[in-house]
Write a protein that holds these residues in place. Structure first.
Motif, short mmCIF file in Angstrom:
data_model
loop_
_atom_site.label_atom_id
_atom_site.label_comp_id
_atom_site.label_asym_id
_atom_site.label_seq_id
_atom_site.Cartn_x
_atom_site.Cartn_y
_atom_site.Cartn_z
N ALA A 152 0.77 -1.17 -0.13
CA ALA A 152 -0.19 -0.03 0.13
C ALA A 152 0.89 1.22 0.02
N VAL A 153 1.96 1.26 0.87
CA VAL A 153 2.73 2.33 0.98
C VAL A 153 3.33 2.35 -0.42
N ALA A 154 4.12 1.48 -0.94
CA ALA A 154 4.67 1.50 -2.14
C ALA A 154 4.11 1.80 -3.37
N GLY A 155 2.71 1.93 -3.17
CA GLY A 155 1.82 2.36 -4.38
C GLY A 155 1.49 3.74 -4.39
N LYS A 156 1.33 4.01 -2.97
CA LYS A 156 1.21 5.64 -2.75
C LYS A 156 2.62 6.18 -3.08
N ALA A 157 3.61 5.76 -2.90
CA ALA A 157 5.16 6.31 -3.33
C ALA A 157 5.00 6.32 -4.76
N VAL A 158 4.78 5.32 -5.59
CA VAL A 158 4.79 5.66 -7.01
C VAL A 158 3.80 6.71 -7.45
N ALA A 159 2.64 6.73 -6.86
CA ALA A 159 1.65 7.59 -7.27
C ALA A 159 2.12 9.05 -7.07
N MET A 160 2.75 9.29 -6.03
CA MET A 160 3.35 10.67 -5.71
C MET A 160 4.60 10.81 -6.48
N ALA A 161 5.30 9.99 -6.67
CA ALA A 161 6.48 10.31 -7.52
C ALA A 161 6.14 10.84 -8.96
N ARG A 162 4.92 9.93 -9.43
CA ARG A 162 4.32 10.25 -10.93
C ARG A 162 3.83 11.82 -10.93
N ALA A 163 3.54 12.34 -9.68
CA ALA A 163 2.78 13.60 -9.68
C ALA A 163 4.00 14.63 -9.36
N HIS A 164 5.34 14.06 -9.28
CA HIS A 164 6.47 15.12 -9.19
C HIS A 164 7.24 14.84 -10.37
N LEU A 165 6.89 14.10 -11.28
CA LEU A 165 7.91 14.08 -12.41
C LEU A 165 8.42 15.37 -12.93
N LEU A 166 9.41 15.75 -13.33
CA LEU A 166 9.78 16.94 -13.93
C LEU A 166 9.10 17.33 -15.45
N THR A 167 8.70 18.33 -15.48
CA THR A 167 8.20 18.94 -16.79
C THR A 167 9.34 19.85 -17.39
N GLY A 168 9.15 19.79 -18.91
CA GLY A 168 10.32 20.55 -19.41
C GLY A 168 11.32 19.87 -19.73
N LYS A 169 12.47 20.60 -19.94
CA LYS A 169 13.72 19.88 -20.26
C LYS A 169 14.87 20.64 -19.38
N PRO A 170 15.14 20.39 -18.27
CA PRO A 170 15.96 21.05 -17.38
C PRO A 170 17.42 20.58 -17.99
N VAL A 171 18.38 21.83 -17.84
CA VAL A 171 19.76 21.56 -18.31
C VAL A 171 20.32 20.90 -17.15
N TRP A 172 21.00 19.74 -17.42
CA TRP A 172 21.76 19.03 -16.38
C TRP A 172 23.29 19.22 -16.55
N PRO A 173 23.96 19.91 -15.72
CA PRO A 173 25.43 20.32 -15.87
C PRO A 173 26.04 18.88 -16.21
N GLY A 174 27.21 18.81 -16.60
CA GLY A 174 28.05 17.63 -16.75
C GLY A 174 28.53 16.91 -15.57
N GLU A 175 28.74 17.80 -14.53
CA GLU A 175 28.94 17.16 -13.12
C GLU A 175 27.79 16.36 -12.72
N TRP A 176 26.86 16.73 -12.84
CA TRP A 176 25.47 15.89 -12.50
C TRP A 176 24.83 14.83 -13.18
N ARG A 177 25.93 14.29 -14.15
CA ARG A 177 25.76 13.11 -14.76
C ARG A 177 25.00 11.96 -14.02
N PRO A 178 25.42 11.63 -12.88
CA PRO A 178 25.18 10.67 -12.16
C PRO A 178 23.71 10.60 -11.60
N LEU A 179 23.34 12.05 -11.16
CA LEU A 179 22.04 12.29 -10.95
C LEU A 179 20.94 12.20 -11.87
N ARG A 180 21.45 12.68 -13.19
CA ARG A 180 20.52 12.62 -14.25
C ARG A 180 20.30 11.20 -14.41
#
Length: 213
Positions: A149-177
């Protein structure tokens, strides 16, 4: 050399490779996150868990370098002059949100935002990177919490927080991207994170690393 890689997952180890010369610092950040995860998972009394998290905060922020001396992970972080890591307070607050009554939003913004600040090595990160960290943290939790139940809520919340647009990821943030897009792939399909570095996840990681997403 101090060896503290016992808590480093295969996925975290592979992500750290993409940090290049900054890989040692990334490995320590991921190891610390794994240590927090294990602390929370083995806590049955909220007050005890809060005290254990407070110990880590006190040790990592001790300017004298005395508290926590002899703990290999803390010694290694001090050797790299990364104690305290950026985002520590937020990071710990996020993990504390899982102790007792679960607060998913506080967990996501705290653990995810704090972890991504620590990986970025700075506090002044854009709000979209904190959001990306929150998405990753919810995806990771969904595959490890053991409560459907908690896992399902976590995925639903994550879906609502997905990034919109195309943010620019600096090269040093490659692992985070890479970490974010791995999570996004599963979340868009309603899937939890896998229990480990599966062949499918490895292939996706290679694709994201090469193609950007």
């Amino acid at each position: 050399m101090v060896r503290v890689s016992g808590d480093l997952s295969p996925l975290a180890s592979l992500l750290s490779v993409y940090a290049g010369e900054d890989a040692p610092r990334h490995r320590l950040v991921w190891t610390l996150d794994a240590r927090f995860a294990r602390l929370v998972a083995t806590t049955s009394e909220p007050m005890i868990g809060q005290m254990r998290l407070a110990w880590w905060n006190d040790a990592l922020t001790d300017e004298s370098g005395v508290k926590g001396q002899g703990e290999p992970l803390i010694d290694a972080m001090r050797k790299l002059e990364m104690a305290p890591p950026h985002g520590l307070s937020q990071w710990l607050d996020g993990w504390e949100a899982l102790i007792g009554e679960v607060d998913l939003l506080a967990y996501a913004e705290g653990r995810g935002g704090g972890l991504f600040r620590a990986l970025a090595g700075r506090d002044d990160i854009p709000s979209w990177l904190v959001q990306a960290g929150a998405v990753w943290a919810l995806w990771d939790l969904a595959g490890h919490i053991g409560d459907g139940a908690v896992a399902g809520k976590a995925v639903a919340m994550a879906r609502a927080h997905l990034l919109t647009g195309k943010p620019v990821w600096p090269g040093e943030w490659r692992p985070l991207r890479i970490a974010y897009h791995l999570a996004r792939h599963d979340i868009e399909k309603g899937h939890f994170s896998p229990p480990g570095l599966t062949p499918a996840l490895y292939l996706r990681l290679m694709r994201v690393a090469l193609m950007g997403r």
